[in-house]
Motif scaffolding. Structure first.
Motif, PDB file in Angstrom:
ATOM      1  N   GLY A  38       0.822  -1.205   0.000  1.00 47.79           N
ATOM      2  CA  GLY A  38       0.000   0.000   0.000  1.00 47.79           C
ATOM      3  C   GLY A  38       0.851   1.248   0.000  1.00 47.79           C
ATOM      4  O   GLY A  38       2.073   1.200  -0.147  1.00 47.79           O
ATOM      5  N   GLY A  39       0.179   2.357   0.206  1.00 44.30           N
ATOM      6  CA  GLY A  39       0.855   3.638   0.271  1.00 44.30           C
ATOM      7  C   GLY A  39       1.139   4.014   1.710  1.00 44.30           C
ATOM      8  O   GLY A  39       1.679   3.230   2.491  1.00 44.30           O
ATOM      9  N   ASP A  40       0.743   5.233   2.076  1.00 44.73           N
ATOM     10  CA  ASP A  40       1.036   5.730   3.416  1.00 44.73           C
ATOM     11  C   ASP A  40       0.343   4.941   4.516  1.00 44.73           C
ATOM     12  O   ASP A  40       0.804   4.916   5.665  1.00 44.73           O
ATOM     13  CB  ASP A  40       0.624   7.207   3.518  1.00 44.73           C
ATOM     14  N   ASP A  41      -0.807   4.294   4.188  1.00 42.96           N
ATOM     15  CA  ASP A  41      -1.556   3.571   5.215  1.00 42.96           C
ATOM     16  C   ASP A  41      -1.041   2.153   5.427  1.00 42.96           C
ATOM     17  O   ASP A  41      -1.539   1.430   6.293  1.00 42.96           O
ATOM     18  CB  ASP A  41      -3.038   3.527   4.855  1.00 42.96           C
ATOM     19  N   ALA A  42      -0.051   1.739   4.683  1.00 42.74           N
ATOM     20  CA  ALA A  42       0.397   0.348   4.750  1.00 42.74           C
ATOM     21  C   ALA A  42       0.995  -0.010   6.103  1.00 42.74           C
ATOM     22  O   ALA A  42       0.815  -1.133   6.585  1.00 42.74           O
ATOM     23  CB  ALA A  42       1.406   0.059   3.637  1.00 42.74           C
ATOM     24  N   GLN A  43       1.688   0.916   6.740  1.00 44.25           N
ATOM     25  CA  GLN A  43       2.332   0.594   8.010  1.00 44.25           C
ATOM     26  C   GLN A  43       1.297   0.276   9.087  1.00 44.25           C
ATOM     27  O   GLN A  43       1.464  -0.667   9.868  1.00 44.25           O
ATOM     28  CB  GLN A  43       3.228   1.747   8.470  1.00 44.25           C
ATOM     29  N   GLY A  44       0.207   1.059   9.124  1.00 46.83           N
ATOM     30  CA  GLY A  44      -0.843   0.781  10.106  1.00 46.83           C
ATOM     31  C   GLY A  44      -1.469  -0.575   9.885  1.00 46.83           C
ATOM     32  O   GLY A  44      -1.744  -1.318  10.843  1.00 46.83           O
ATOM     33  N   ALA A  45      -1.703  -0.941   8.627  1.00 47.76           N
ATOM     34  CA  ALA A  45      -2.264  -2.252   8.314  1.00 47.76           C
ATOM     35  C   ALA A  45      -1.273  -3.358   8.667  1.00 47.76           C
ATOM     36  O   ALA A  45      -1.662  -4.429   9.139  1.00 47.76           O
ATOM     37  CB  ALA A  45      -2.644  -2.316   6.837  1.00 47.76           C
ATOM     38  N   ALA A  46       0.014  -3.114   8.437  1.00 50.25           N
ATOM     39  CA  ALA A  46       1.038  -4.111   8.769  1.00 50.25           C
ATOM     40  C   ALA A  46       1.090  -4.356  10.274  1.00 50.25           C
ATOM     41  O   ALA A  46       1.213  -5.503  10.730  1.00 50.25           O
ATOM     42  CB  ALA A  46       2.396  -3.652   8.256  1.00 50.25           C
ATOM     43  N   ASP A  47       0.988  -3.289  11.058  1.00 50.26           N
ATOM     44  CA  ASP A  47       0.990  -3.439  12.518  1.00 50.26           C
ATOM     45  C   ASP A  47      -0.235  -4.229  12.980  1.00 50.26           C
ATOM     46  O   ASP A  47      -0.140  -5.055  13.896  1.00 50.26           O
ATOM     47  CB  ASP A  47       1.019  -2.065  13.187  1.00 50.26           C
ATOM     48  N   ALA A  48      -1.381  -3.970  12.331  1.00 50.22           N
ATOM     49  CA  ALA A  48      -2.586  -4.735  12.658  1.00 50.22           C
ATOM     50  C   ALA A  48      -2.424  -6.187  12.241  1.00 50.22           C
ATOM     51  O   ALA A  48      -2.837  -7.108  12.953  1.00 50.22           O
ATOM     52  CB  ALA A  48      -3.803  -4.115  11.969  1.00 50.22           C
ATOM     53  N   GLY A  49      -1.793  -6.416  11.076  1.00 48.80           N
ATOM     54  CA  GLY A  49      -1.581  -7.776  10.597  1.00 48.80           C
ATOM     55  C   GLY A  49      -0.652  -8.576  11.492  1.00 48.80           C
ATOM     56  O   GLY A  49      -0.792  -9.797  11.616  1.00 48.80           O
ATOM     57  N   ALA A  50       0.290  -7.907  12.142  1.00 42.53           N
ATOM     58  CA  ALA A  50       1.229  -8.592  13.029  1.00 42.53           C
ATOM     59  C   ALA A  50       0.533  -9.171  14.261  1.00 42.53           C
ATOM     60  O   ALA A  50       1.073 -10.071  14.912  1.00 42.53           O
ATOM     61  CB  ALA A  50       2.333  -7.631  13.444  1.00 42.53           C
ATOM     62  N   LYS A  51      -0.652  -8.674  14.559  1.00 43.51           N
ATOM     63  CA  LYS A  51      -1.387  -9.157  15.733  1.00 43.51           C
ATOM     64  C   LYS A  51      -2.290 -10.348  15.419  1.00 43.51           C
ATOM     65  O   LYS A  51      -2.878 -10.939  16.323  1.00 43.51           O
ATOM     66  CB  LYS A  51      -2.240  -8.010  16.303  1.00 43.51           C
ATOM     67  N   ILE A  52      -2.421 -10.693  14.140  1.00 47.41           N
ATOM     68  CA  ILE A  52      -3.310 -11.794  13.761  1.00 47.41           C
ATOM     69  C   ILE A  52      -2.714 -13.116  14.234  1.00 47.41           C
ATOM     70  O   ILE A  52      -1.544 -13.421  13.979  1.00 47.41           O
ATOM     71  CB  ILE A  52      -3.517 -11.840  12.233  1.00 47.41           C
ATOM     72  N   ALA A  53      -3.511 -13.907  14.922  1.00 45.78           N
ATOM     73  CA  ALA A  53      -3.053 -15.203  15.418  1.00 45.78           C
ATOM     74  C   ALA A  53      -2.706 -16.110  14.246  1.00 45.78           C
ATOM     75  O   ALA A  53      -3.474 -16.238  13.295  1.00 45.78           O
ATOM     76  CB  ALA A  53      -4.138 -15.846  16.273  1.00 45.78           C
ATOM     77  N   GLY A  54      -1.526 -16.729  14.328  1.00 44.57           N
ATOM     78  CA  GLY A  54      -1.108 -17.663  13.293  1.00 44.57           C
ATOM     79  C   GLY A  54      -0.182 -17.079  12.254  1.00 44.57           C
ATOM     80  O   GLY A  54       0.374 -17.820  11.439  1.00 44.57           O
ATOM     81  N   VAL A  55      -0.012 -15.759  12.248  1.00 52.39           N
ATOM     82  CA  VAL A  55       0.893 -15.117  11.286  1.00 52.39           C
ATOM     83  C   VAL A  55       2.284 -15.030  11.901  1.00 52.39           C
ATOM     84  O   VAL A  55       2.463 -14.486  12.990  1.00 52.39           O
ATOM     85  CB  VAL A  55       0.387 -13.710  10.897  1.00 52.39           C
ATOM     86  N   ALA A  56       3.294 -15.574  11.196  1.00 55.15           N
ATOM     87  CA  ALA A  56       4.654 -15.603  11.721  1.00 55.15           C
ATOM     88  C   ALA A  56       5.457 -14.375  11.333  1.00 55.15           C
ATOM     89  O   ALA A  56       6.372 -13.972  12.054  1.00 55.15           O
ATOM     90  CB  ALA A  56       5.369 -16.867  11.236  1.00 55.15           C
ATOM     91  N   LYS A  57       5.159 -13.788  10.166  1.00 50.74           N
ATOM     92  CA  LYS A  57       5.917 -12.634   9.697  1.00 50.74           C
ATOM     93  C   LYS A  57       5.023 -11.772   8.811  1.00 50.74           C
ATOM     94  O   LYS A  57       4.165 -12.302   8.089  1.00 50.74           O
ATOM     95  CB  LYS A  57       7.150 -13.075   8.900  1.00 50.74           C
ATOM     96  N   VAL A  58       5.243 -10.468   8.865  1.00 50.40           N
ATOM     97  CA  VAL A  58       4.526  -9.532   7.996  1.00 50.40           C
ATOM     98  C   VAL A  58       5.530  -8.806   7.125  1.00 50.40           C
ATOM     99  O   VAL A  58       6.522  -8.259   7.620  1.00 50.40           O
ATOM    100  CB  VAL A  58       3.706  -8.511   8.811  1.00 50.40           C
ATOM    101  N   LEU A  59       5.284  -8.837   5.821  1.00 46.26           N
ATOM    102  CA  LEU A  59       6.085  -8.056   4.880  1.00 46.26           C
ATOM    103  C   LEU A  59       5.274  -6.830   4.488  1.00 46.26           C
ATOM    104  O   LEU A  59       4.102  -6.954   4.129  1.00 46.26           O
ATOM    105  CB  LEU A  59       6.409  -8.878   3.633  1.00 46.26           C
ATOM    106  N   VAL A  60       5.875  -5.659   4.554  1.00 43.77           N
ATOM    107  CA  VAL A  60       5.158  -4.437   4.208  1.00 43.77           C
ATOM    108  C   VAL A  60       5.876  -3.729   3.068  1.00 43.77           C
ATOM    109  O   VAL A  60       7.080  -3.455   3.148  1.00 43.77           O
ATOM    110  CB  VAL A  60       4.986  -3.503   5.439  1.00 43.77           C
ATOM    111  N   SER A 162       2.030 -12.091  17.456  1.00 47.91           N
ATOM    112  CA  SER A 162       3.147 -11.154  17.682  1.00 47.91           C
ATOM    113  C   SER A 162       4.192 -11.354  16.588  1.00 47.91           C
ATOM    114  O   SER A 162       5.349 -11.660  16.861  1.00 47.91           O
ATOM    115  CB  SER A 162       3.766 -11.369  19.066  1.00 47.91           C
ATOM    116  N   ALA A 163       3.768 -11.195  15.353  1.00 49.85           N
ATOM    117  CA  ALA A 163       4.649 -11.421  14.214  1.00 49.85           C
ATOM    118  C   ALA A 163       5.644 -10.280  14.051  1.00 49.85           C
ATOM    119  O   ALA A 163       5.373  -9.132  14.424  1.00 49.85           O
ATOM    120  CB  ALA A 163       3.819 -11.572  12.943  1.00 49.85           C
ATOM    121  N   SER A 164       6.800 -10.600  13.479  1.00 47.10           N
ATOM    122  CA  SER A 164       7.768  -9.561  13.145  1.00 47.10           C
ATOM    123  C   SER A 164       7.305  -8.850  11.877  1.00 47.10           C
ATOM    124  O   SER A 164       6.566  -9.402  11.066  1.00 47.10           O
ATOM    125  CB  SER A 164       9.146 -10.185  12.921  1.00 47.10           C
ATOM    126  N   VAL A 165       7.742  -7.598  11.723  1.00 47.05           N
ATOM    127  CA  VAL A 165       7.382  -6.808  10.549  1.00 47.05           C
ATOM    128  C   VAL A 165       8.655  -6.418   9.814  1.00 47.05           C
ATOM    129  O   VAL A 165       9.571  -5.854  10.408  1.00 47.05           O
ATOM    130  CB  VAL A 165       6.589  -5.543  10.941  1.00 47.05           C
TER     131      VAL A 165
END
Length: 311
Positions: A38-60, A162-165
């Motif tokens: 995404g654009g400027d809003d991608a970081q906020g979505a990535a931080d939210a994605g890192a909290k999803i249960a079962g996700v090991a890593k988030v690429l932004v 608690s995935a890494s970003v």
């Protein structure tokens, strides 16, 4: 097997469809990573994605070229990341259906579309013939490109992970398309594909004014989303964002109320997985009654206002 899930997000929030796709990816039996482009809003979505249960890593991937999810730009980004992944999954939404075929073409593999269950590492089931038959398919490709019918999977917990970003990058603007404008229906109602209750109207409602006067008060009382059959959309009663069916949106709410909808096979394909289906139609032979849990043979112009009044 490591799977990459393509996140759908809006304004820094992860869409519910992504949560169900994470569940499907986890059933492949390996780590699940999430890509937020995404654009400027991608970081906020990535931080939210890192909290999803079962996700090991988030690429932004933050780039103006990805701000509006243009498939000509996003597909090369995904394809470039696939060297490190065995499978890539996206919700079978408008965005997913737009991006994933391009990814499959760039990887030179077949796409496995609209899966409803994971039977093995490369084996899946998917509906065919408007849901009247279920096909079991197995891929022989080295990389899996999958779209997920999200109503068939439970949503992963949005909190608890608690995935890494990490930052990711791609080729950016391909120069093949540009964003002009977005015409979206603004509504305080629940989003159609994630609503717990959906009230849908069909061709029998005659015109847009009648649709509004009959369907909207009932939906307001129930706090429901509003849907419609293709016939109602084609007749101009409501925008096509409201369409439920094979060529519209697939929904599976707790309660689906079909008013003045005959139940053509294309409509049933989009809502027959609803937990409780209630049908109101004056034709006792309407096909909708074959899938309805509760059916009322009555004139909708009398029955629906009376129901609304008594709620």
């Amino acid at each position: 097997m490591t799977a990459l899930v393509i996140a759908e997000h809006n304004g820094g929030e992860i869409a519910d469809a992504t949560l169900a796709t994470v569940t499907a990816a986890a059933q492949l039996g390996g780590d699940v990573h999430l890509l937020v482009a995404g654009g400027d809003d991608a970081q906020g979505a990535a931080d939210a994605g890192a909290k999803i249960a079962g996700v090991a890593k988030v690429l932004v991937a933050k780039d103006a070229a990805y701000a509006h999810q243009l498939p000509e730009n996003v597909a090369p980004l995904i394809a470039g990341l696939m060297a490190g992944y065995d499978a890539v999954l996206a919700p079978a939404t408008t965005t997913g259906k737009n991006v994933m075929p391009r990814v499959a073409a760039q990887l030179d593999v077949m796409q496995v579309s609209d899966i409803i269950s994971v039977e093995g590492p490369k084996s899946f089931t998917r509906p065919i013939y408007a849901g009247n038959a279920i096909a079991t398919v197995e891929s022989g490709d080295p990389k899996l490109v999958i779209t997920v019918r999200t109503t068939a999977f439970d949503k992963a917990e949005a909190e608890g992970g608690s995935a890494s970003v990490e930052d990711a990058s791609g080729p950016g603007d391909a120069g093949l398309s540009s964003f002009v404008k977005l015409d979206a229906v603004e509504s305080e109602r629940p989003e159609l594909t994630s609503a717990g209750i959906v009230v849908s109207g069909g061709r029998a409602l005659k015109d847009a004014e009648t649709f509004e006067s009959i369907i909207t008060p009932l939906a307001d009382k129930l706090g429901a989303a509003i849907g419609a059959s293709r016939a109602a959309v084609d007749a101009g009663y409501v925008p096509n964002d409201y369409q439920v069916g094979q060529t519209g949106k697939i929904v599976a709410p707790e309660v689906y109320i079909a008013i003045g909808i005959s139940g053509a096979i294309q409509h049933l394909a989009g809502m027959k997985d609803s937990k409780v289906i209630i049908a109101i139609n004056k034709d006792p032979d309407a096909p909708i009654f074959q899938v309805a849990d509760l059916g009322l043979v009555a004139d909708l112009y009398t029955a629906v206002p009376e129901l609304t009044e008594k709620l």
